[in-house]
Design a protein around this motif. Structure first.
Motif, short mmCIF file in Angstrom:
data_model
loop_
_atom_site.label_atom_id
_atom_site.label_comp_id
_atom_site.label_asym_id
_atom_site.label_seq_id
_atom_site.Cartn_x
_atom_site.Cartn_y
_atom_site.Cartn_z
N ILE A 90 0.82 -1.21 0.00
CA ILE A 90 0.00 0.00 0.00
C ILE A 90 0.85 1.27 0.00
CG2 ILE A 90 -1.93 -1.16 1.11
CD1 ILE A 90 -1.29 0.34 3.66
N HIS A 91 2.13 1.17 0.37
CA HIS A 91 3.00 2.34 0.25
C HIS A 91 3.14 2.75 -1.21
CE1 HIS A 91 5.07 1.29 4.35
NE2 HIS A 91 3.92 1.93 4.50
N ASP A 92 3.22 1.76 -2.10
CA ASP A 92 3.27 2.07 -3.53
C ASP A 92 1.98 2.77 -3.96
OD1 ASP A 92 5.74 0.88 -3.72
OD2 ASP A 92 4.99 -1.03 -4.49
N GLY A 93 0.85 2.31 -3.42
CA GLY A 93 -0.42 2.93 -3.74
C GLY A 93 -0.48 4.37 -3.26
N ILE A 94 -0.04 4.60 -2.03
CA ILE A 94 -0.04 5.96 -1.48
C ILE A 94 0.84 6.88 -2.33
CG2 ILE A 94 0.58 7.39 0.51
CD1 ILE A 94 0.04 4.89 2.26
N ASP A 95 2.04 6.40 -2.66
CA ASP A 95 2.96 7.22 -3.45
C ASP A 95 2.37 7.55 -4.82
OD1 ASP A 95 4.82 7.19 -1.41
OD2 ASP A 95 6.01 5.56 -2.25
N SER A 96 1.70 6.58 -5.43
CA SER A 96 1.12 6.84 -6.75
C SER A 96 0.00 7.87 -6.65
CB SER A 96 0.59 5.54 -7.37
OG SER A 96 -0.58 5.08 -6.75
N VAL A 97 -0.82 7.77 -5.60
CA VAL A 97 -1.91 8.74 -5.43
C VAL A 97 -1.35 10.14 -5.17
CG1 VAL A 97 -3.84 9.42 -3.93
CG2 VAL A 97 -3.58 7.03 -4.61
N LEU A 98 -0.32 10.23 -4.34
CA LEU A 98 0.28 11.54 -4.05
C LEU A 98 0.86 12.16 -5.31
CD1 LEU A 98 2.05 10.85 -0.63
CD2 LEU A 98 -0.07 12.12 -1.03
N LEU A 99 1.47 11.33 -6.16
CA LEU A 99 2.02 11.85 -7.40
C LEU A 99 0.91 12.33 -8.33
CD1 LEU A 99 4.55 12.39 -9.03
CD2 LEU A 99 4.41 10.06 -9.93
N MET A 100 -0.19 11.57 -8.41
CA MET A 100 -1.29 11.97 -9.27
C MET A 100 -1.95 13.27 -8.79
SD MET A 100 -0.91 9.49 -11.31
CE MET A 100 -1.85 10.46 -12.43
N LEU A 101 -1.92 13.50 -7.47
CA LEU A 101 -2.57 14.69 -6.89
C LEU A 101 -1.58 15.83 -6.63
CD1 LEU A 101 -4.96 13.00 -4.28
CD2 LEU A 101 -5.51 13.80 -6.58
N VAL A 104 3.25 17.59 2.61
CA VAL A 104 2.82 16.20 2.81
C VAL A 104 3.93 15.47 3.55
CG1 VAL A 104 2.11 14.05 1.71
CG2 VAL A 104 1.39 16.25 0.74
N ILE A 105 3.61 14.98 4.73
CA ILE A 105 4.57 14.26 5.57
C ILE A 105 4.23 12.78 5.53
CG2 ILE A 105 5.52 13.99 7.89
CD1 ILE A 105 4.69 16.91 8.41
N LYS A 106 5.20 11.96 5.14
CA LYS A 106 4.98 10.52 5.09
C LYS A 106 5.78 9.86 6.23
CE LYS A 106 6.31 10.01 0.80
NZ LYS A 106 6.56 9.41 -0.54
N ASN A 107 5.08 9.10 7.02
CA ASN A 107 5.71 8.37 8.12
C ASN A 107 5.33 6.90 7.98
OD1 ASN A 107 6.89 7.51 10.47
ND2 ASN A 107 5.64 8.76 11.85
N TYR A 108 6.07 6.21 7.13
CA TYR A 108 5.74 4.83 6.81
C TYR A 108 6.35 3.87 7.82
CZ TYR A 108 4.23 6.35 2.13
OH TYR A 108 3.58 6.95 1.08
N GLY A 109 5.52 2.94 8.30
CA GLY A 109 6.01 1.89 9.16
C GLY A 109 6.43 0.68 8.34
N ASP A 110 6.93 -0.32 9.03
CA ASP A 110 7.34 -1.57 8.38
C ASP A 110 6.13 -2.49 8.34
OD1 ASP A 110 8.67 -3.68 7.30
OD2 ASP A 110 9.78 -4.22 9.12
N ILE A 111 5.44 -2.47 7.21
CA ILE A 111 4.20 -3.24 7.10
C ILE A 111 4.29 -4.22 5.94
CG2 ILE A 111 2.82 -1.38 8.09
CD1 ILE A 111 1.86 -0.69 5.29
N PRO A 112 3.57 -5.33 6.02
CA PRO A 112 3.60 -6.33 4.94
C PRO A 112 2.64 -5.95 3.81
CG PRO A 112 2.16 -7.09 6.67
CD PRO A 112 2.74 -5.78 7.16
N GLU A 113 2.76 -6.65 2.70
CA GLU A 113 1.76 -6.52 1.64
C GLU A 113 0.45 -7.11 2.15
OE1 GLU A 113 3.60 -8.65 -1.59
OE2 GLU A 113 4.33 -6.77 -2.47
#
Length: 291
Positions: free
Chosen positions: A131-142, A157-166
């Motif tokens: 979902i980090h890839d999804g967030i990044d793609s949405v942020l780029l589109m917007l 826009v502040i991104k604080n990504y944790g270590d999460i699985p797919e």
């Protein structure tokens, strides 16, 4: 007496909204795929050749430098041409132009990847998705929405990504839900800027966090807008609730986001808000069985 299709008669507002959403999703999927395909062909040509062009130009400039070193006094015709084309400026500027073109090609490559990630509308099955890839793609589109306007400074826009699985996910639909939520935050920040036009200390911010619990992936989207009254927080995700002025659209994005998160992904979404402080959307999604 006009005849009415019984199946249409039985449709309620939520059913109609879902049908409209499915049709819009399918159309957008085909459109995005076509755009990505059309971008990638010329982009591949540009990106694949620009490295060679840089090397060729470097060789030519080195050759000119050698000529100047060994033949410092050219004939008058060549000297006049050197002055006419401003050779010194040209040799400095051409590498800069090529670097700018290379950066532009890389930017297009990022947009193409973001479009492909954003537009993954698998309607029939779930797939493992970061979902980090999804967030990044949405942020780029917007990205254009975050730029400064006449009423406010640029949104940080502040991104604080944790270590999460797919997670098992319908990526295209999930990305669409994210875009609605982030757009809502941008609109809310615009409203605060309008309400406080003389507040130079207001720095619009959207903070996106991800974290992990024993059985869920947590995603938070928080802004520092005016906030939402407590009574409205309980109904903000209701179907067909108008959440923004008529001139800005129908305002059903939050309802669609709830449907995508809760009905399609078996997750939960809630709104927490404090007047004058801001609003936070908190999404919980189940971890996949193998994570």
């Amino acid at each position: 007496m006009s005849l009415t299709n019984p199946s249409e008669e039985q449709l309620n507002a939520t059913d109609i909204l879902e049908l409209v959403q499915q049709e819009k999703t399918a159309t957008l999927s085909h459109l995005v795929s076509s755009v990505v395909h059309e971008i990638n062909n010329p982009l591949g040509c540009i990106a694949g050749n620009i490295t060679y062009i840089k090397d060729y130009v470097k060789d030519l400039l080195n050759l000119i430098e050698l000529y100047q070193e060994h033949y410092p006094d050219p004939v008058s015709e060549i000297a006049d041409e050197i002055d006419a084309i401003d050779l010194e400026y040209l040799t400095e500027d051409v590498p800069k132009l090529l670097s700018a073109m290379e950066n532009g090609a890389e930017r297009l490559h990022q947009i193409s990847n973001a479009l492909r990630t954003f537009g993954r509308f698998e309607s029939d099955r779930q797939v493992l998705f970061n979902i980090h890839d999804g967030i990044d793609s949405v942020l780029l589109m917007l990205k254009s929405r975050f730029k400064g306007t006449k009423i406010r400074s640029p949104i940080e826009v502040i991104k604080n990504y944790g270590d999460i699985p797919e997670i098992n996910c319908y990526p295209g639909h999930f990305n669409q839900a994210l875009s609605y939520l982030i757009n809502y935050s941008v609109n809310a920040l615009d409203e605060k800027a309008k309400a406080q036009p003389s507040n130079p200390e207001f720095k619009p911010t959207i903070t996106i966090k991800t974290s992990l619990t024993s059985d869920s992936v947590i995603l938070s989207i928080q802004d520092n807008s005016l906030g939402i009254p407590e009574n409205d927080q309980n109904t903000i995700f209701e179907a067909l609730l108008i959440t923004k002025p008529v001139e800005q659209g129908t305002g059903i994005g939050l309802s669609v986001s709830r449907q995508i998160i809760e009905e399609r992904h078996q997750g939960t979404i809630k709104c927490q808000s404090v007047l004058g402080i801001g609003t936070e959307f908190i999404i919980e999604l189940p971890r996949s069985s193998d994570s």
